[in-house]
Design a protein around this motif. Structure first.
Motif, PDB file in Angstrom:
ATOM      1  N   SER A   5       0.840  -1.154   0.066  1.00 19.41           N
ATOM      2  CA  SER A   5       0.063   0.026   0.180  1.00 19.41           C
ATOM      3  C   SER A   5       1.022   1.333  -0.021  1.00 19.41           C
ATOM      4  CB  SER A   5      -0.958  -0.023   1.163  1.00 19.41           C
ATOM      5  OG  SER A   5      -1.690  -0.947   1.110  1.00 19.41           O
ATOM      6  N   ARG A   6       0.410   2.186  -0.753  1.00 18.96           N
ATOM      7  CA  ARG A   6       0.774   3.632  -0.578  1.00 18.96           C
ATOM      8  C   ARG A   6      -0.312   4.552  -0.301  1.00 18.96           C
ATOM      9  NH1 ARG A   6       1.877   8.201  -3.860  1.00 18.96           N
ATOM     10  NH2 ARG A   6       4.083   8.780  -3.337  1.00 18.96           N
ATOM     11  N   MET A   7      -0.235   5.215   1.010  1.00 15.70           N
ATOM     12  CA  MET A   7      -1.336   5.930   1.400  1.00 15.70           C
ATOM     13  C   MET A   7      -0.983   7.151   2.104  1.00 15.70           C
ATOM     14  SD  MET A   7      -3.016   3.742   4.777  1.00 15.70           S
ATOM     15  CE  MET A   7      -2.870   2.358   3.932  1.00 15.70           C
ATOM     16  N   LEU A   8      -1.784   8.134   1.840  1.00 11.55           N
ATOM     17  CA  LEU A   8      -1.814   9.550   2.451  1.00 11.55           C
ATOM     18  C   LEU A   8      -2.865   9.482   3.660  1.00 11.55           C
ATOM     19  CD1 LEU A   8      -0.510  12.215   2.705  1.00 11.55           C
ATOM     20  CD2 LEU A   8      -1.999  13.110   0.947  1.00 11.55           C
ATOM     21  N   ILE A   9      -2.412   9.528   4.758  1.00  6.28           N
ATOM     22  CA  ILE A   9      -3.509   9.843   5.876  1.00  6.28           C
ATOM     23  C   ILE A   9      -3.475  11.138   6.095  1.00  6.28           C
ATOM     24  CG2 ILE A   9      -3.990   9.223   8.252  1.00  6.28           C
ATOM     25  CD1 ILE A   9      -2.638   6.570   7.758  1.00  6.28           C
ATOM     26  N   ALA A  10      -4.675  11.865   6.140  1.00  2.00           N
ATOM     27  CA  ALA A  10      -4.936  13.422   6.594  1.00  2.00           C
ATOM     28  C   ALA A  10      -5.886  13.242   7.879  1.00  2.00           C
ATOM     29  CB  ALA A  10      -5.765  14.014   5.253  1.00  2.00           C
ATOM     30  N   ILE A  11      -5.381  13.862   9.078  1.00  2.00           N
ATOM     31  CA  ILE A  11      -6.083  13.953  10.094  1.00  2.00           C
ATOM     32  C   ILE A  11      -6.639  15.144  10.489  1.00  2.00           C
ATOM     33  CG2 ILE A  11      -5.703  13.221  12.763  1.00  2.00           C
ATOM     34  CD1 ILE A  11      -3.118  11.834  11.599  1.00  2.00           C
ATOM     35  N   ASP A  12      -7.748  15.340  10.996  1.00  2.00           N
ATOM     36  CA  ASP A  12      -8.635  16.609  11.137  1.00  2.00           C
ATOM     37  C   ASP A  12      -7.847  17.073  12.506  1.00  2.00           C
ATOM     38  OD1 ASP A  12     -10.368  18.624  12.018  1.00  2.00           O
ATOM     39  OD2 ASP A  12     -11.971  17.606  11.631  1.00  2.00           O
ATOM     40  N   VAL A  13      -7.386  18.376  12.486  1.00  2.00           N
ATOM     41  CA  VAL A  13      -6.819  18.648  13.913  1.00  2.00           C
ATOM     42  C   VAL A  13      -7.573  19.942  14.192  1.00  2.00           C
ATOM     43  CG1 VAL A  13      -4.623  17.670  13.998  1.00  2.00           C
ATOM     44  CG2 VAL A  13      -4.688  19.686  12.667  1.00  2.00           C
ATOM     45  N   SER A  14      -8.932  20.183  13.691  1.00  2.00           N
ATOM     46  CA  SER A  14      -9.688  21.459  14.131  1.00  2.00           C
ATOM     47  C   SER A  14      -9.891  21.320  15.861  1.00  2.00           C
ATOM     48  CB  SER A  14     -10.794  21.499  13.410  1.00  2.00           C
ATOM     49  OG  SER A  14     -11.629  20.267  13.647  1.00  2.00           O
ATOM     50  N   GLY A  15     -10.495  22.537  16.084  1.00  2.00           N
ATOM     51  CA  GLY A  15     -10.709  22.659  17.543  1.00  2.00           C
ATOM     52  C   GLY A  15     -11.549  21.747  18.265  1.00  2.00           C
ATOM     53  N   SER A  16     -12.510  21.214  17.453  1.00  2.00           N
ATOM     54  CA  SER A  16     -13.461  20.226  17.759  1.00  2.00           C
ATOM     55  C   SER A  16     -12.913  19.181  18.172  1.00  2.00           C
ATOM     56  CB  SER A  16     -14.750  20.266  16.964  1.00  2.00           C
ATOM     57  OG  SER A  16     -14.226  19.589  15.679  1.00  2.00           O
ATOM     58  N   MET A  17     -11.809  18.841  17.752  1.00  2.00           N
ATOM     59  CA  MET A  17     -11.116  17.382  18.130  1.00  2.00           C
ATOM     60  C   MET A  17     -10.842  17.327  19.665  1.00  2.00           C
ATOM     61  SD  MET A  17     -11.136  15.240  15.825  1.00  2.00           S
ATOM     62  CE  MET A  17      -9.569  14.124  15.682  1.00  2.00           C
ATOM     63  N   LEU A  18     -10.755  18.685  20.254  1.00  2.00           N
ATOM     64  CA  LEU A  18     -10.556  18.316  21.744  1.00  2.00           C
ATOM     65  C   LEU A  18     -11.830  18.320  22.475  1.00  2.00           C
ATOM     66  CD1 LEU A  18      -8.279  21.294  21.982  1.00  2.00           C
ATOM     67  CD2 LEU A  18      -7.584  19.016  22.088  1.00  2.00           C
ATOM     68  N   GLU A  19     -12.873  18.279  21.952  1.00  2.00           N
ATOM     69  CA  GLU A  19     -14.144  17.935  22.634  1.00  2.00           C
ATOM     70  C   GLU A  19     -14.341  16.538  23.334  1.00  2.00           C
ATOM     71  OE1 GLU A  19     -17.579  18.948  20.432  1.00  2.00           O
ATOM     72  OE2 GLU A  19     -16.909  20.782  20.011  1.00  2.00           O
ATOM     73  N   PRO A  20     -14.846  16.211  24.353  1.00  2.00           N
ATOM     74  CA  PRO A  20     -15.013  14.969  25.043  1.00  2.00           C
ATOM     75  C   PRO A  20     -15.739  13.844  24.043  1.00  2.00           C
ATOM     76  CG  PRO A  20     -16.010  16.785  26.758  1.00  2.00           C
ATOM     77  CD  PRO A  20     -15.496  17.422  25.085  1.00  2.00           C
ATOM     78  N   ALA A  21     -15.082  12.807  24.103  1.00  2.00           N
ATOM     79  CA  ALA A  21     -15.591  11.626  23.404  1.00  2.00           C
ATOM     80  C   ALA A  21     -16.122  10.368  24.289  1.00  2.00           C
ATOM     81  CB  ALA A  21     -14.445  11.030  22.586  1.00  2.00           C
ATOM     82  N   GLY A  22     -16.483  10.745  25.492  1.00  2.00           N
ATOM     83  CA  GLY A  22     -16.724   9.546  26.416  1.00  2.00           C
ATOM     84  C   GLY A  22     -15.446   8.777  27.178  1.00  2.00           C
ATOM     85  N   GLY A  23     -15.827   8.133  28.283  1.00  2.00           N
ATOM     86  CA  GLY A  23     -14.647   7.339  28.795  1.00  2.00           C
ATOM     87  C   GLY A  23     -13.436   8.291  29.172  1.00  2.00           C
ATOM     88  N   GLY A  24     -13.930   9.458  29.558  1.00  2.00           N
ATOM     89  CA  GLY A  24     -12.778  10.497  30.033  1.00  2.00           C
ATOM     90  C   GLY A  24     -11.698  10.828  28.797  1.00  2.00           C
ATOM     91  N   LEU A  25     -12.078  10.611  27.771  1.00  2.00           N
ATOM     92  CA  LEU A  25     -11.139  10.942  26.570  1.00  2.00           C
ATOM     93  C   LEU A  25     -11.720  11.830  25.742  1.00  2.00           C
ATOM     94  CD1 LEU A  25     -10.150   7.294  25.549  1.00  2.00           C
ATOM     95  CD2 LEU A  25      -8.863   8.690  26.987  1.00  2.00           C
ATOM     96  N   ARG A  26     -10.759  12.766  25.165  1.00  2.00           N
ATOM     97  CA  ARG A  26     -11.188  13.620  23.993  1.00  2.00           C
ATOM     98  C   ARG A  26     -10.959  12.989  22.845  1.00  2.00           C
ATOM     99  NH1 ARG A  26      -6.731  18.489  25.213  1.00  2.00           N
ATOM    100  NH2 ARG A  26      -5.654  16.437  25.279  1.00  2.00           N
ATOM    101  N   ARG A  27     -11.726  13.735  21.611  1.00  2.00           N
ATOM    102  CA  ARG A  27     -11.720  12.851  20.219  1.00  2.00           C
ATOM    103  C   ARG A  27     -10.550  12.680  19.733  1.00  2.00           C
ATOM    104  NH1 ARG A  27     -16.540  16.698  17.372  1.00  2.00           N
ATOM    105  NH2 ARG A  27     -18.313  16.094  18.792  1.00  2.00           N
TER     106      ARG A  27
END
Length: 573
Positions: free
Chosen positions: A371-393
């Motif tokens: 495989s040859r892949m490019l992974i793009a990860i969202d790092v907008s401010g909303s990724m700091l919001e709670p996701a449950g289990g005491g973890l942020r997104r």
């Protein structure tokens, strides 16, 4: 009976990770391109010898017939390397006791090589063929079709001998397997490690993958692809390479092999003995069919046919010769007196099912392609919001990504972008790791470091559309043939960049770049309740990719497995 096979080809050969040549050089029949190249070699090289006398020129003659036999009728039988020594003894006994003056020559050749010669009509002079598995007949027909030829009109008879597929474990580490039963489910659970010599050239490995698939629970469709991805990280080129790797493995590890190969190894390498572990769920066996190869009519055609009938009968009854080499009889029973294996087979193993093996190989080829892949990860401010289990997104993503990264082999090429509005340089994305091979320790460590420090990149809004356009453009421009070129998007929201390209314009630009011969599927993974799944689906559809939605932290782990599983079968998964 005349062989009837389905000639639809699911095979694709883009193999890798072969660090050393295999002692048994099996032919690679799964790719039309590889098969055509093999035939070209025969035509330009060995074809000269073939045109001057056929297969006897390829193999030095050694048969002499029985006592007092001065003008024998010659029979030529091509046999897989594993059974050729035993079949040679059967032939010697046959020649010595036949009432007709006959010289039966058994030539040793890997089943894949013989299948390639048959598919290209380059096997001349042979009367019969004994491959290690009936599956080679279907693969022979598939290769012939790929070369624009008719499948050889061979006649497949019953087995002359069998050997069950087992796990080979180094005897020096046998105590590690004594605490519990071992089976295909043990491999599926990850309790032990497994090594599978290349299934595209090993009938034993392929039959093992079919057994692995059959043992999987029906309510967990992800477990087989997940296990195959793990097994595919290291593909030994040979049995000996696999055994060496099992000895050095940090955890208990078995090699998918056959009972006969365990016996053969222990006879030739008594200083590093193997122990055969019989899967608790049972297994299949290699069946060694006696295959008739049609020949032109001649003066002795009737006599040869009669002798071949008798030799086939004798070959099927040569149990003593086969047992000495570690084989069971043609019904799957019989006694084998050898270190490392059971003397008596408690339950004869059925022959490996061809359809199941074809399906297993198709899945394996999909999951282990480079495989040859490019992974793009969202790092907008909303990724700091709670996701449950005491973890942020972002922390949930970090955990899932850490586990997924370990699924990729070193020959995978991977790069990482982070994206949000107002990144350095005025773009919506920032390259934090270039697309490069994970086999480079420095590059792998770079990606691990990026994953561990993602929170430091968080700011701005979600600049989704421009990032996808630039990423797809880059992957098309740098497309690498022979690899699966793709882009993976991880996001928790929707496009928030008011100055970006519109969705309709993005879809149009993607359509303009689309090239069926150079596909770049986009796989989008939306995490959280704010995901714009409808837009993601339209983008995925336009590129032959897929859009996933993960609403809970545990969902993200499952989505990663699905994305890995289906990354090479787009758009027809």
């Amino acid at each position: 009976m005349e062989l009837s096979v389905n000639s639809t080809s699911p095979y694709e050969l883009a193999r890798h990770r072969h660090r050393a040549p295999a002692p048994r050089s099996r032919g690679r029949l799964l790719s039309p391109i590889i098969a055509a190249a093999a035939v070209l070699l025969l035509v330009t090289g060995a074809g000269v010898a073939l045109s001057q006398g056929g297969i006897p020129t390829l193999f030095p003659a050694n048969a002499s017939g029985g006592p007092g036999c001065t003008d024998p009728v010659s029979l030529l039988v091509v046999a897989d390397e594993s059974i050729a020594p035993a079949l040679t003894q059967v032939a010697a006994d046959f020649d010595a006791t036949s009432t007709t003056c006959v010289a039966t020559d058994v030539r040793s050749q890997a089943s894949g090589d013989t299948a390639a010669l048959l598919a290209s009509n380059a096997l001349t002079g042979a009367d019969a063929w004994v491959p290690d598995s009936s599956l080679w007949l279907a693969r022979m027909a598939t290769t012939a079709e790929a070369l624009g030829r008719s499948a050889p009109n061979v006649t497949a008879g019953d087995s002359v001998a069998t050997t069950p597929v087992v796990f080979g474990a180094p005897a020096a580490r046998s105590v590690e397997f004594a605490a519990d039963t071992v089976g295909w489910s043990t491999l599926l659970s990850g309790t032990i490690g497994g090594l599978v010599p290349d299934p595209e050239s090993s009938a034993a490995s392929l039959a093992g993958l079919a057994s692995l698939t059959a043992a999987a629970p029906a309510d967990n469709p992800r477990i087989v692809p997940s296990t195959m991805i793990e097994l595919g990280k290291t593909i030994p080129a040979s049995r000996d390479e696999a055994i060496a790797a099992a000895l050095a493995a940090p955890r208990p590890t078995v090699v998918v092999t056959t009972e006969q190969e365990v016996v053969s190894h222990n006879l030739s390498n008594p200083e590093v003995p193997l122990l055969a572990i019989y899967p608790v769920e049972g297994s299949s066996s290699l069946d060694y069919p006696f295959v008739r190869v049609p020949q032109k009519a001649g003066e002795d055609a009737e006599t040869r046919a009669m002798l071949l009938d008798e030799f086939e009968r004798r070959a099927r009854l040569g149990d003593a010769f086969y047992a000495a080499q570690g084989f069971r009889d043609h019904k799957g029973g019989g006694e084998v007196e050898s270190v490392g294996v059971l003397a008596w087979s408690t339950t004869p193993s059925p022959p490996a099912d061809a359809v199941s093996q074809v399906e297993a190989l198709s899945k394996w080829s999909t999951l282990t392609r480079r495989s040859r892949m490019l992974i793009a990860i969202d790092v907008s401010g909303s990724m700091l919001e709670p996701a449950g289990g005491g973890l942020r997104r972002i922390e949930v993503y970090q955990r899932a990504a850490g586990g997924a990264l370990g699924r990729y082999a070193g020959e995978t090429h991977m790069g990482v972008w982070v994206f949000s509005t107002d990144r350095p340089g005025g773009k919506d994305y920032e390259e934090v790791a270039p697309v490069a091979a994970l086999s480079d320790p420095a590059h792998l460590q770079q990606i691990v470091q990026v994953t561990q420090t993602l929170p430091q990149y968080i700011r701005g809004d979600t600049g989704l559309y421009d990032t996808i356009l630039d990423g797809v453009t880059k992957m098309h421009a740098e497309y690498t043939p022979g690899m699966v070129n793709s882009m993976v998007i991880i996001t928790d929201g929707r496009n928030d960049d008011k100055g970006s390209i519109s969705l309709d314009a993005l879809l149009q630009r993607i359509a303009e770049m689309n090239d069926p011969l150079k596909p770049v599927p986009v796989i989008l993974i939306g995490f959280g309740p704010d995901t714009d799944l409808e837009s993601m689906q339209r983008i995925a559809e336009a590129t032959g990719g897929e859009a996933y939605s993960a609403f809970e932290p545990n969902d993200l782990d499952k989505v990663f497995v699905d994305a890995l599983t289906q990354r090479t079968c787009r758009p027809n998964c």
